[in-house]
Enzyme design. Structure first.
Site, PDB file in Angstrom:
ATOM      1  N   ARG A  28       0.835  -1.214   0.000  1.00 45.61           N
ATOM      2  CA  ARG A  28       0.000   0.000   0.000  1.00 45.61           C
ATOM      3  C   ARG A  28       0.868   1.261   0.000  1.00 45.61           C
ATOM      4  NH1 ARG A  28       0.216   3.780   2.718  1.00 45.61           N
ATOM      5  NH2 ARG A  28      -0.009   2.735   4.727  1.00 45.61           N
ATOM      6  N   SER A  29       1.992   1.208   0.694  1.00 41.14           N
ATOM      7  CA  SER A  29       2.887   2.372   0.712  1.00 41.14           C
ATOM      8  C   SER A  29       3.360   2.702  -0.697  1.00 41.14           C
ATOM      9  CB  SER A  29       4.110   2.107   1.595  1.00 41.14           C
ATOM     10  OG  SER A  29       3.720   1.830   2.907  1.00 41.14           O
ATOM     11  N   SER A  67       9.861  15.492  11.507  1.00 41.99           N
ATOM     12  CA  SER A  67       8.579  16.119  11.860  1.00 41.99           C
ATOM     13  C   SER A  67       8.553  17.596  11.508  1.00 41.99           C
ATOM     14  CB  SER A  67       8.318  15.951  13.365  1.00 41.99           C
ATOM     15  OG  SER A  67       8.255  14.585  13.686  1.00 41.99           O
ATOM     16  N   MET A 112      -3.651 -13.844  20.534  1.00 47.22           N
ATOM     17  CA  MET A 112      -4.695 -14.870  20.425  1.00 47.22           C
ATOM     18  C   MET A 112      -4.223 -16.102  19.667  1.00 47.22           C
ATOM     19  SD  MET A 112      -8.247 -12.837  19.904  1.00 47.22           S
ATOM     20  CE  MET A 112      -9.167 -14.374  19.911  1.00 47.22           C
ATOM     21  N   GLY A 163      -1.296 -17.322  20.077  1.00 50.93           N
ATOM     22  CA  GLY A 163      -0.250 -17.965  20.871  1.00 50.93           C
ATOM     23  C   GLY A 163       1.060 -17.974  20.108  1.00 50.93           C
ATOM     24  N   GLU A 178       4.321   9.890   7.467  1.00 52.13           N
ATOM     25  CA  GLU A 178       3.204  10.776   7.094  1.00 52.13           C
ATOM     26  C   GLU A 178       2.683  11.530   8.313  1.00 52.13           C
ATOM     27  OE1 GLU A 178       1.743  11.017   4.023  1.00 52.13           O
ATOM     28  OE2 GLU A 178       2.710   9.368   2.968  1.00 52.13           O
ATOM     29  N   HIS A 219       2.363   9.788  15.256  1.00 52.88           N
ATOM     30  CA  HIS A 219       1.172   9.742  16.109  1.00 52.88           C
ATOM     31  C   HIS A 219       1.074  11.013  16.970  1.00 52.88           C
ATOM     32  CE1 HIS A 219      -2.055   7.376  17.683  1.00 52.88           C
ATOM     33  NE2 HIS A 219      -1.623   7.455  18.913  1.00 52.88           N
ATOM     34  N   PHE A 277       3.543  23.040  18.923  1.00 56.15           N
ATOM     35  CA  PHE A 277       4.677  22.417  18.236  1.00 56.15           C
ATOM     36  C   PHE A 277       6.014  22.978  18.707  1.00 56.15           C
ATOM     37  CE2 PHE A 277       1.338  21.323  15.319  1.00 56.15           C
ATOM     38  CZ  PHE A 277       1.726  20.103  14.804  1.00 56.15           C
TER      39      PHE A 277
HETATM   40  C1  LIG Z   1       9.420   3.068   6.322  1.00 54.38           C
HETATM   41  C2  LIG Z   1       9.339   4.550   6.164  1.00 54.38           C
HETATM   42  C3  LIG Z   1       9.023   5.108   4.942  1.00 54.38           C
HETATM   43  C4  LIG Z   1       9.006   6.495   4.769  1.00 54.38           C
HETATM   44  N1  LIG Z   1       8.731   7.039   3.523  1.00 54.38           N
HETATM   45  C5  LIG Z   1       8.887   8.384   3.336  1.00 54.38           C
HETATM   46  C6  LIG Z   1       8.790   8.953   2.014  1.00 54.38           C
HETATM   47  O1  LIG Z   1       8.485   8.243   1.033  1.00 54.38           O
HETATM   48  N2  LIG Z   1       9.049  10.272   1.855  1.00 54.38           N
HETATM   49  C7  LIG Z   1       9.384  11.094   2.908  1.00 54.38           C
HETATM   50  O2  LIG Z   1       9.612  12.283   2.681  1.00 54.38           O
HETATM   51  N3  LIG Z   1       9.466  10.583   4.185  1.00 54.38           N
HETATM   52  C8  LIG Z   1       9.228   9.258   4.407  1.00 54.38           C
HETATM   53  N4  LIG Z   1       9.346   8.734   5.688  1.00 54.38           N
HETATM   54  C9  LIG Z   1       9.762   9.604   6.790  1.00 54.38           C
HETATM   55  C10 LIG Z   1       8.704   9.844   7.843  1.00 54.38           C
HETATM   56  O3  LIG Z   1       7.698  10.690   7.338  1.00 54.38           O
HETATM   57  C11 LIG Z   1       9.412  10.381   9.082  1.00 54.38           C
HETATM   58  O4  LIG Z   1      10.096   9.280   9.673  1.00 54.38           O
HETATM   59  C12 LIG Z   1       8.462  11.024  10.071  1.00 54.38           C
HETATM   60  O5  LIG Z   1       7.944  12.220   9.568  1.00 54.38           O
HETATM   61  C13 LIG Z   1       9.111  11.305  11.415  1.00 54.38           C
HETATM   62  O6  LIG Z   1      10.335  11.949  11.246  1.00 54.38           O
HETATM   63  P1  LIG Z   1      11.633  11.397  12.036  1.00 54.38           P
HETATM   64  O7  LIG Z   1      11.749   9.934  11.775  1.00 54.38           O
HETATM   65  O8  LIG Z   1      12.776  12.251  11.665  1.00 54.38           O
HETATM   66  O9  LIG Z   1      11.281  11.553  13.558  1.00 54.38           O
HETATM   67  P2  LIG Z   1      11.439  12.899  14.454  1.00 54.38           P
HETATM   68  O10 LIG Z   1      10.808  14.050  13.764  1.00 54.38           O
HETATM   69  O11 LIG Z   1      12.866  13.013  14.866  1.00 54.38           O
HETATM   70  O12 LIG Z   1      10.546  12.524  15.707  1.00 54.38           O
HETATM   71  C14 LIG Z   1      11.025  11.697  16.785  1.00 54.38           C
HETATM   72  C15 LIG Z   1       9.957  11.703  17.881  1.00 54.38           C
HETATM   73  O13 LIG Z   1       9.791  13.037  18.373  1.00 54.38           O
HETATM   74  C16 LIG Z   1       8.427  13.401  18.340  1.00 54.38           C
HETATM   75  N5  LIG Z   1       8.319  14.849  18.081  1.00 54.38           N
HETATM   76  C17 LIG Z   1       8.875  15.564  17.064  1.00 54.38           C
HETATM   77  N6  LIG Z   1       8.524  16.850  17.153  1.00 54.38           N
HETATM   78  C18 LIG Z   1       7.727  16.977  18.240  1.00 54.38           C
HETATM   79  C19 LIG Z   1       7.017  18.060  18.835  1.00 54.38           C
HETATM   80  N7  LIG Z   1       7.041  19.296  18.332  1.00 54.38           N
HETATM   81  N8  LIG Z   1       6.303  17.814  19.964  1.00 54.38           N
HETATM   82  C20 LIG Z   1       6.227  16.552  20.464  1.00 54.38           C
HETATM   83  N9  LIG Z   1       6.861  15.494  19.947  1.00 54.38           N
HETATM   84  C21 LIG Z   1       7.600  15.690  18.824  1.00 54.38           C
HETATM   85  C22 LIG Z   1       7.822  12.582  17.222  1.00 54.38           C
HETATM   86  O14 LIG Z   1       6.417  12.416  17.369  1.00 54.38           O
HETATM   87  C23 LIG Z   1       8.578  11.267  17.371  1.00 54.38           C
HETATM   88  O15 LIG Z   1       7.954  10.477  18.334  1.00 54.38           O
HETATM   89  C24 LIG Z   1       9.287   7.335   5.875  1.00 54.38           C
HETATM   90  C25 LIG Z   1       9.575   6.758   7.131  1.00 54.38           C
HETATM   91  C26 LIG Z   1       9.596   5.395   7.279  1.00 54.38           C
HETATM   92  C27 LIG Z   1       9.920   4.819   8.636  1.00 54.38           C
END
Ligand SMILES: Cc1cc2nc3c(=O)[nH]c(=O)nc-3n(C[C@H](O)[C@H](O)[C@H](O)COP(=O)(O)OP(=O)(O)OC[C@H]3O[C@@H](n4cnc5c(N)ncnc54)[C@H](O)[C@@H]3O)c2cc1C
Length: 392
Positions: free
Chosen positions: A97-98, A145, A345, A347, A371, A374, A391
């Site tokens: 799906r991704s 993020s 469920m 096991g 995307e 959470h 933020f």
């Molecule tokens: C398998 C996979 C496929 C992906 N595919 C794509 C893609 O095709 N294109 C693309 O551009 N990206 C892609 N991504 C990237 C994805 O969108 C990012 O991993 C995501 O946005 C989080 O960024 P990060 O991993 O740098 O985490 P970070 O931004 O470093 O976050 C780390 C933690 O800090 C928390 N956090 C950050 N800021 C705050 C805040 N202000 N307040 C509270 N908590 C906060 C976050 O919720 C998280 O729990 C993919 C990621 C994965 C794992």
């Protein structure tokens, strides 16, 4: 892997609300997943390899550009059909799906919405047929993020742009033919550029050692003095709102997709628990197991209704980004919780590749992070209801 005996739960008769076209599209996708995805997906996930042979099938069920107009090769469907296709594909595997989400919402959508007519004609039909595969470069090593902080940049060199920087965690990157890349110009404004494989200085190394989305290829996009023709800039929208508009479309698809993964886990656990005998009776007869199943179907039903209503709003162009965030956040968490309960469920059998549950569970760890994490979606809801930005 066990044969795919999936039967979709529909506790609140949602089928009554779907049009004949919705059901036709969904059933075609469901049949295709049973025939072409389920028999091979576990093996590819174990090998950490994307099954390229399913690209044609994805195109045939309308998974590449479901809502892109037919004149550009898309399926010309509405948003609920789009959602149902994503649901069915993710019922098979979130990684598959991704691939479809990226192609449709993150590559075709910006070219369709922000591109020129020439760009639409050049790229969309080939992306819709799967002849070309696309990737979407927003996330960077130091900006996940907070994509607005990106450092990938381009300079105007007169007859071309010079692109430098790096993107990380990019789905489809290792095999993409084109990449929609978000970068800042000399004034610091974010623009989308279409980068093609073969351009000098552009490379796409694969990211290994993932325990999640193993049947989806993830990698980097690296730009070292890449000369990008000026006609490859997407001219009709700039600023952070441009990539965020694409994410809205993809997140909406994920809200439906997660239901598919949850339905598969529930259906598997229900069937298993009726067949598995312990203490002289099926484990489904024990109250503790019934509680799990009853809560699962309740949560799936709520998620289905959320997605359906959001689909109606999307069809009317009334769905806000915050509404989409709520559905993505709720439905992915719902799915991951169901996967964890369903795994228990079964096991010991639950941890094996004989059943799909553990694969779904691991996949959903990515889906709950990409995307918009959470936490970030919660902050979006918080901002929307209070008007106060938490933020930063
Ligand atoms: C398998 C996979 C496929 C992906 N595919 C794509 C893609 O095709 N294109 C693309 O551009 N990206 C892609 N991504 C990237 C994805 O969108 C990012 O991993 C995501 O946005 C989080 O960024 P990060 O991993 O740098 O985490 P970070 O931004 O470093 O976050 C780390 C933690 O800090 C928390 N956090 C950050 N800021 C705050 C805040 N202000 N307040 C509270 N908590 C906060 C976050 O919720 C998280 O729990 C993919 C990621 C994965 C794992």
């Amino acid at each position: 892997m066990k044969p795919d005996l999936f039967e979709a739960p529909d506790y609140y008769n949602l089928d009554d609300l779907f049009t004949d076209e919705h059901k036709l599209v969904r059933d075609a996708a469901r049949e295709w997943v049973k025939r072409d995805v389920s028999p091979i997906i576990e093996e590819y996930a174990q090998r950490a390899e994307f099954p390229k042979q399913i690209i044609n099938g994805l195109a045939e069920i309308g998974a590449f550009g479901p809502y892109i107009p037919e004149e550009y090769g898309g399926a010309g469907l509405d948003q609920i059909s789009y959602g149902l296709i994503m649901q069915e594909i993710e019922r098979g595997d979130s990684g598959v799906r991704s691939t479809a989400s990226v192609q449709s919402s993150l590559v075709m959508y910006p070219i369709w919405k922000y591109g020129t007519e020439e760009q639409r004609q050049k790229y969309l039909p080939k992306l819709a047929s799967g002849e070309w595969m696309g990737s979407f470069g927003l996330t960077e090593p130091d900006h996940g993020s907070n994509p607005g902080g990106m450092t990938t940049n381009f300079k105007d060199m007169g007859d071309h742009y010079l692109l430098n920087g790096a993107k990380l965690w990019i789905s489809n990157s290792p095999f993409c033919d084109v990449a929609v890349v978000w970068a800042k110009n000399e004034e610091g404004r974010i623009h989308g550029l279409i980068v093609e494989r073969g351009m000098e200085g552009f490379s796409t190394p694969e990211t290994h050692n993932k325990w999640s989305l193993r049947a989806s290829a993830t990698g980097e996009l690296i730009f070292q003095d890449v000369k990008v023709p000026k006609e490859n800039l997407l001219p009709n929208k700039s600023g952070l709102g441009a990539p965020l508009g694409c994410l809205d479309s993809a997140r909406y698809g994920i809200a439906w997709g997660a239901i598919g993964a949850a339905m598969d886990c529930y259906d598997t656990a229900l069937r298993y628990s009726k067949e598995r005998i312990q203490f002289g009776k099926p484990i489904a007869a024990f109250q503790l197991q019934q509680k799990k199943l009853a809560e699962m179907i309740t949560e799936i039903t709520k998620a289905q209704l959320l997605a359906f209503r959001l689909g109606q709003l999307k069809n009317e162009n009334r769905a806000s980004s915050a509404q989409i965030s709520m559905a993505k956040r709720n439905n992915v968490e719902m799915a991951i919780k169901i996967a964890r309960e369903a795994r228990q469920m079964l096991g010991g059998m639950g941890i094996t590749g004989e059943y799909s549950i553990m694969r779904h569970m691991m996949n959903l760890e990515s889906v709950i992070t990409y995307e918009g994490t959470h936490d970030i979606h919660l902050l979006i809801t918080g901002l929307d209801i209070t008007g106060l930005n938490a933020f930063k």
